[in-house]
Each structure stands twice: as structure tokens, then as C-alpha cells.
Design an enzyme around this catalytic site. Structure first.
Site, short mmCIF file in Angstrom:
data_model
loop_
_atom_site.label_atom_id
_atom_site.label_comp_id
_atom_site.label_asym_id
_atom_site.label_seq_id
_atom_site.Cartn_x
_atom_site.Cartn_y
_atom_site.Cartn_z
N GLU A 1 -9.81 -3.80 5.27
CA GLU A 1 -9.56 -2.84 4.19
C GLU A 1 -8.50 -3.37 3.24
O GLU A 1 -8.62 -3.27 2.02
CB GLU A 1 -9.15 -1.49 4.76
CG GLU A 1 -10.21 -0.84 5.64
CD GLU A 1 -11.53 -0.67 4.93
OE1 GLU A 1 -11.55 0.05 3.90
OE2 GLU A 1 -12.54 -1.24 5.37
N HIS B 1 -4.78 -10.02 14.90
CA HIS B 1 -3.33 -9.82 14.87
C HIS B 1 -2.81 -9.74 16.29
O HIS B 1 -3.55 -9.45 17.23
CB HIS B 1 -2.99 -8.51 14.15
CG HIS B 1 -3.65 -8.38 12.82
ND1 HIS B 1 -3.32 -9.19 11.76
CD2 HIS B 1 -4.63 -7.56 12.37
CE1 HIS B 1 -4.07 -8.86 10.72
NE2 HIS B 1 -4.88 -7.88 11.07
N ASP C 1 -2.40 -4.39 3.41
CA ASP C 1 -2.45 -4.55 4.87
C ASP C 1 -3.32 -5.74 5.30
O ASP C 1 -4.32 -6.07 4.65
CB ASP C 1 -2.97 -3.28 5.53
CG ASP C 1 -1.94 -2.16 5.52
OD1 ASP C 1 -0.77 -2.44 5.19
OD2 ASP C 1 -2.29 -1.02 5.87
N ASP D 1 -5.87 -6.59 7.07
CA ASP D 1 -7.14 -6.33 7.73
C ASP D 1 -8.24 -6.26 6.68
O ASP D 1 -8.00 -6.51 5.50
CB ASP D 1 -7.08 -5.04 8.56
CG ASP D 1 -6.66 -3.82 7.73
OD1 ASP D 1 -6.73 -3.88 6.49
OD2 ASP D 1 -6.26 -2.81 8.33
N TYR E 1 2.24 -4.92 13.14
CA TYR E 1 1.11 -4.19 12.56
C TYR E 1 0.41 -3.33 13.61
O TYR E 1 0.19 -3.77 14.74
CB TYR E 1 0.13 -5.18 11.93
CG TYR E 1 -0.91 -4.52 11.07
CD1 TYR E 1 -0.55 -3.67 10.03
CD2 TYR E 1 -2.26 -4.73 11.30
CE1 TYR E 1 -1.51 -3.05 9.25
CE2 TYR E 1 -3.22 -4.13 10.51
CZ TYR E 1 -2.84 -3.29 9.49
OH TYR E 1 -3.78 -2.68 8.71
N ARG F 1 -2.67 -1.83 13.65
CA ARG F 1 -4.13 -1.81 13.84
C ARG F 1 -4.57 -3.16 14.39
O ARG F 1 -4.74 -4.12 13.66
CB ARG F 1 -4.85 -1.50 12.52
CG ARG F 1 -4.51 -0.12 11.98
CD ARG F 1 -5.27 0.22 10.70
NE ARG F 1 -4.94 1.55 10.23
CZ ARG F 1 -3.98 1.84 9.36
NH1 ARG F 1 -3.25 0.85 8.86
NH2 ARG F 1 -3.74 3.08 8.99
N GLU G 1 0.80 -1.22 0.00
CA GLU G 1 0.00 0.00 0.00
C GLU G 1 0.83 1.27 0.00
O GLU G 1 0.51 2.23 -0.68
CB GLU G 1 -0.96 0.01 1.20
CG GLU G 1 -2.09 -1.01 1.06
CD GLU G 1 -3.12 -0.89 2.17
OE1 GLU G 1 -3.49 0.25 2.52
OE2 GLU G 1 -3.55 -1.94 2.70
#
Length: 595
Positions: free
Chosen positions: A99, A360, A95, A97, A311, A313, A17
Site C-alpha cells: 500500500e 520486514h 509505509d 509495504d 514496523y 505490519r 503518511e
């Protein structure tokens, strides 16, 4: 590696990203890979006035996904690079997740349409050489449960955002949102509490002797005239009796000394907290560094992209066993075995919060032996993250205490103080690098035995007279608002910062020295417009902008993500519920002229 044209090895394209992340990974993978950044979402719901799209029974709607700003040009560059380098395998490493999975799904579709067949999904929990290489070796396919959860969230937010925002225009309100509006409600409701607050006056007094603070205890809890706050909470150091305060002040000024009546030795321990989740990191950075949530997430993102932390988030406090072992080895070598905590058992550190996704592990350094990083802001946050993680594997900090009761001639109520000193640093040793103030480490060389006299310190205003009143609840600051969102189960680690930014950008609140203060628009949105979306007698989820309803929907999205509920079922249920409430809102609105 299979040879391509001209006998050269086939190249691989790996898509991430961010540009910073692509540079880090390119160094790890070398010349056999082209690493490029997509810049985030490449396709999303089209920018049309549509709030819903047709769907068949048992399936989600299939909207015509449209290019995000600048994305078509970025993807064209990727396709050209892939063609020029005879790329055969494409790894999509967005990423890990919802999204990121959605972005990966769109990239799979785009590259498949362009004629590529070997496309693989890769996720990194940390951008380190070992993790990158291991993740590539375990490449798989897109997780459609994650994708469907992201699609449903998008459809929900579009439906609410479009219909409710259009509805709110009659009040000159810019927008409403599924998470944004209840978060605005927290800020407004807190302000209403402040405005309704009735202060309770009180008097108090204290004095300093031998650099110890002695607090006057005016009442016992069973005294008829003892002081209590508006909630009925007793405080022995406060009184409504001005005469009592005058008496102790006069006695202290006359005698200029106090005498110890009793000294009780004791001890206490402090335990380390779990490793950071996104919300606890935001709160710690706010209190320790004075940062807003936007800055913290930006700096944490830079640390992750550079390979320094895992990570950023996450809702989980779970940590990798190998990382814990590395931390324990470091602790033993630096501070000794006495500083090691009890070894964690199987599953240690897993999220106990029922609202946590636990997808995570917690935020931690990828290499605890790295004590600092070059960038100043990154280093401040990294030092905090590292200390918090090291502390999880360390022993309790231990303190010795002495509680003192004293008296002054001419006054019949006691004065109390407490002395404490740390006898074992334990986990607190990890925080020395963060600049945390260090406590006493030895018993003060004072006579604290009963009968000992201590002169009042020769300083300005000693003894101290206080006339004050209780204060209203504090306004939310950005980190404490995140804590409230987490507690209420609304939003997720990926949306905390963006939600607060949206409230500030749309001027529903202002951020000042005293915290987040709602504007007239914010009040209007929450108090006048949002209540229209309420079904009488529908229980706690009858109000679509209530934290309870939003938390319930977040839980349903989690169930889709985990494969526990069909995505179309969650979407259909939401559409029916919202359409019903929107009809109610329109009917209520029709009864009274709007501004």
C-alpha cells in the site's frame, strides 16, 4: 547541500503518511527538511461503476486514477510548501509495504507532472534518528513489483466487489469481497458447528487438601465403560457412572483426609516464543489486554510513529542482529549470563511459514533499554512487545515437578495432583513487567512422601461434585479470527483489522461477550449467495469465495511482489476465472426467484 536562491541551502520535502510520524521525523531532520503527511492514499481507482478497464496484451489496465477524499487539497498544500521553500529534492517515505509503495508511486507521478525531477523513495522499518538518516542516504526508486501487486489487488477487489455485490443485492446483502466473504464464512461455519453440536454429559469430582487440588481418576483407557467425548477422546477424570461419584464423595466426607501413595519427581522446561508478527501481536493483545484488533493496531501505529517499535505490519519473525546483540547485553547486565539463551545462528528468526511474506523483520522495540513509555495504553502494548522480544534471546525457564497419587479409605480409585515450582526464571523473567502471575519458586513445605496424610481443607464445598456436559466449540473472537485467517492464508497484516471492521460495520456479525455471532445477513451471504460462484468439478479453487481460492490468489500477489510472476498474467487469469464463475452464478440465480 547545494545552495539555492539568496545563498540559502536548498530545502528538501519528505512525505510520510501520518501526522504523528511527520512530527517525530521533523525533530530528527531539522530545518533543512520540510516533513509533511499525505494522510494515506492520495489517488485510487475512480469512484465509477466500472469494474474493469481496457488493457493491451502483456500489460495491466491503466485506469484514470482519481483523488481520494480531501487528498487534492492536501497535495496542493505540499506543492505550495515545496514551491515556497525552493525545494529541489522530494523524498517519499510512505509505509514500507504494498500500500505504501502504491501511494509513493502516485506521489511520484503527481510531483513529476508538477515539474519536479529529483524524487526519491525512502522506507523506514523504524522511526529512529539513525534509521531515518541511514534510509535517506540509501534512497532509491519506487519498486514497481510492489506497485503492480497493489494494482492487481485493487483491480481484483473492484471486480469482485462491484460484480458480486451487485449480484447480492437481490438478497438485500450490502456487499461481498474477495477476503471479506470467506472471513464471514469462518464465523458462520463455526456457528453451524455450535448448532450441530451434541453435548456429552459427564460427572467428575475433586477435593482440596493442604491447598492442593486432587482430581479423582475414575477410569483407565481400556475400561469398557470409560468416558469419551464425541470425538472418542478419553478423559480419566470424567465418568458416566453417577454411583462412582457418590461413592468417592461419601468416602471423602467421611474420612476428611487423603493419603499419599506415590510421589514421582520430574522436571519440565518452557521455551520462549518468536518475536511478534502482526497476527501473534493481535492475539496476545486480545488474550492479555482484552483488546480488539482495531484498538491494537491503532496503539501499535502510535508506537511506531513515535519511534518506539519497528514496523507493525509484518509476517516475519526475523530480527536485526544488532538489536539482538543490544538485547543480550541488556539481559546479561540485568539478570546475569545464566539468563542468556543460545546465540542465534545466521538467518535466525526468519519466517518458516510458507505463507509469510518476510519482507520486514518482526515487531520489536527500537531500544530495549527503554522500559516504558508515557501513554498508558501504549505502555501496556509496548511492555508486551518488549518482553516478547527480550525473551527470544533468553534461556529456557526450568521447573521441578512432583506428581502425586493419593487414595481415600472406602474408594478404590486414585486421586492425583501435581506440584511444581520454578527453579530458573529464564525468559519468563522478561514478562514480570507485564503483570503475568508468577509461579511458586520453592518446593512447598509439605510432606509429600508415600504414607503422608493430608486433611481436607476447611473450605466451602469440599469435596466438589460436578455434573456437566461438553461444550460446543467457542465462537471466534477478533484475535482468534485473525489466527484463522493467517492459518488459512487469506488476508495480510495490512488487512486483518480492516476486514473484521468491515464485517462488523456491514452487520454480517455482532461482537458480544461470547464472541463474534453471525447475523441473518451474514448467514445469507455465506450460505445462500456465495455458493452461486462455484464451478462443479473445478477442485478446491472452484469456489471463488473459498479460503483455498483466496489463499491461492494471495500467493499469486506475493509472486508479483517478489518479481516471480508477471502482473498482467495474474490479472488476466483472475479475470477469466471470475468472469466464468460470475456467468455460472447468474445462470443458477435465473433458475429460482430471489427474495
Amino acid at each position: 547541500m547545494i545552495s539555492g536562491k539568496d545563498g540559502c541551502k536548498n530545502m528538501n520535502l519528505l512525505i510520510v503518511e501520518s501526522g504523528a510520524k511527520s512530527k517525530t521525523i521533523q525533530k530528527y531532520l531539522g530545518k533543512e527538511y520540510v516533513v509533511m503527511a499525505c494522510g494515506g492514499h492520495v489517488q485510487d481507482l475512480p469512484n465509477t461503476p466500472n469494474a474493469t478497464w481496457n488493457s493491451t496484451d502483456g500489460a495491466l489496465p491503466k485506469p484514470p486514477w482519481g483523488w481520494t477524499q480531501g487528498a487534492e487539497k492536501t497535495v496542493d498544500k505540499m506543492l505550495k510548501k515545496a514551491s515556497d521553500n525552493d525545494v529541489k529534492t522530494i523524498y517519499v517515505a510512505t509505509d514500507p509495504d504494498r500500500e505504501g509503495e502504491f501511494i509513493a508511486w502516485r506521489l511520484f507521478a503527481i510531483f513529476t507532472k508538477a515539474g519536479y525531477s529529483d524524487i526519491r523513495r525512502v522506507t523506514f522499518n523504524a522511526i529512529t534518528k539513525n534509521q531515518v538518516e541511514e534510509s535517506i542516504s540509501k534512497a532509491s526508486d519506487v519498486d514497481m513489483n510492489l506497485v503492480n501487486a497493489a494494482i492487481v489487488r485493487r483491480l481484483m477487489d473492484r471486480l469482485v466487489g462491484y460484480r458480486a455485490s451487485k449480484f447480492s443485492k437481490s438478497w438485500n446483502i450490502k456487499s461481498m469481497g474477495r477476503v471479506q466473504t470467506p472471513t464471514c464464512g469462518f464465523i458462520v461455519d463455526r456457528e453451524l458447528e455450535r448448532e450441530a453440536f451434541v453435548p456429552i454429559p459427564f460427572f467428575s469430582s475433586h477435593a482440596f487438601a493442604s491447598e492442593l487440588k486432587f482430581i479423582v481418576r475414575f477410569h483407565d483407557s481400556d475400561d469398557e465403560n470409560c468416558w469419551r467425548d464425541s470425538d472418542g477422546k478419553f478423559d480419566s477424570s470424567r465418568t458416566n457412572d453417577r454411583q462412582m461419584v457418590d461413592e468417592v464423595i461419601a468416602a471423602l466426607e467421611s474420612e476428611r483426609k487423603i493419603m499419599i501413595e506415590d510421589a514421582k519427581d520430574g522436571s519440565r522446561v518452557t521455551k520462549p516464543k518468536p518475536a511478534f508478527t502482526t497476527d501473534t501481536m493481535l492475539q496476545a493483545a486480545g488474550s492479555s489486554l482484552g483488546w480488539g484488533v482495531g484498538k491494537t493496531m491503532t496503539v501499535a501505529g502510535a508506537l511506531y510513529n513515535s519511534g518506539f517499535i519497528t514496523y507493525l505490519r509484518t509476517d516475519s519473525t526475523r530480527t536485526d542482529p544488532g538489536a539482538r546483540n543490544q538485547a543480550r547485553s541488556f539481559i546479561e547486565s540485568k539478570w546475569g549470563t545464566d539468563y542468556l539463551g543460545t546465540p542465534p545462528g545466521p538467518g535466525a528468526g526468519s519466517a518458516k511459514d510458507s505463507k509469510a511474506q518476510d519482507a520486514h523483520e518482526a515487531i520489536r522495540p527500537t531500544n530495549v533499554e527503554l522500559e516504558s513509555v508515557e501513554d498508558a495504553d501504549q505502555n501496556r502494548l509496548y511492555t508486551l512487545i518488549r518482553a516478547r522480544f527480550l525473551a527470544t534471546q533468553m534461556s529456557e525457564a526450568k521447573y521441578s515437578t512432583t506428581s502425586l497419587t493419593a487414595k481415600v479409605k472406602g474408594f478404590n480409585r486414585p486421586l492425583t495432583s501435581k506440584v511444581e515450582w520454578r527453579v530458573h526464571g529464564g525468559w519468563e523473567a522478561a514478562f514480570i513487567a507485564t503483570g503475568r502471575k508468577q509461579p511458586l519458586t520453592e518446593r512447598p513445605s509439605l510432606d509429600l512422601m508415600p504414607g503422608a496424610e493430608h486433611a481436607l481443607d476447611d473450605i466451602e464445598e469440599n469435596p466438589v461434585f460436578i455434573e456437566d456436559q461438553t461444550k460446543p466449540p467457542a465462537r471466534f473472537r477478533q484475535p482468534s479470527l485473525v489466527a484463522q485467517m493467517k492459518k488459512s492464508g487469506i488476508g495480510r497484516p495490512s488487512t486483518y483489522a480492516s476486514t473484521i471492521k468491515k464485517l462488523l460495520d456491514r452487520k454480517y456479525c455482532e461482537s458480544g461477550g461470547a464472541g463474534l455471532e453471525p447475523t441473518t445477513s451474514g448467514r445469507t451471504c455465506w450460505l445462500e449467495v456465495a455458493p452461486h460462484y462455484t464451478e462443479s468439478g473445478g477442485g478446491e479453487v472452484s469456489f471463488i469465495f473459498s479460503p483455498e481460492f483466496t489463499a491461492d490468489m494471495e500467493g499469486r500477489l506475493d509472486a508479483v511482489e517478489n518479481g516471480d510472476r508477471p502482473a498482467h498474467e495474474v490479472w488476466d487469469g483472475f479475470v477469466n476465472h471470475f468472469q466464468n464463475l460470475h456467468t455460472i452464478a447468474l445462470e443458477i440465480k435465473s433458475r429460482t426467484p430471489t427474495p
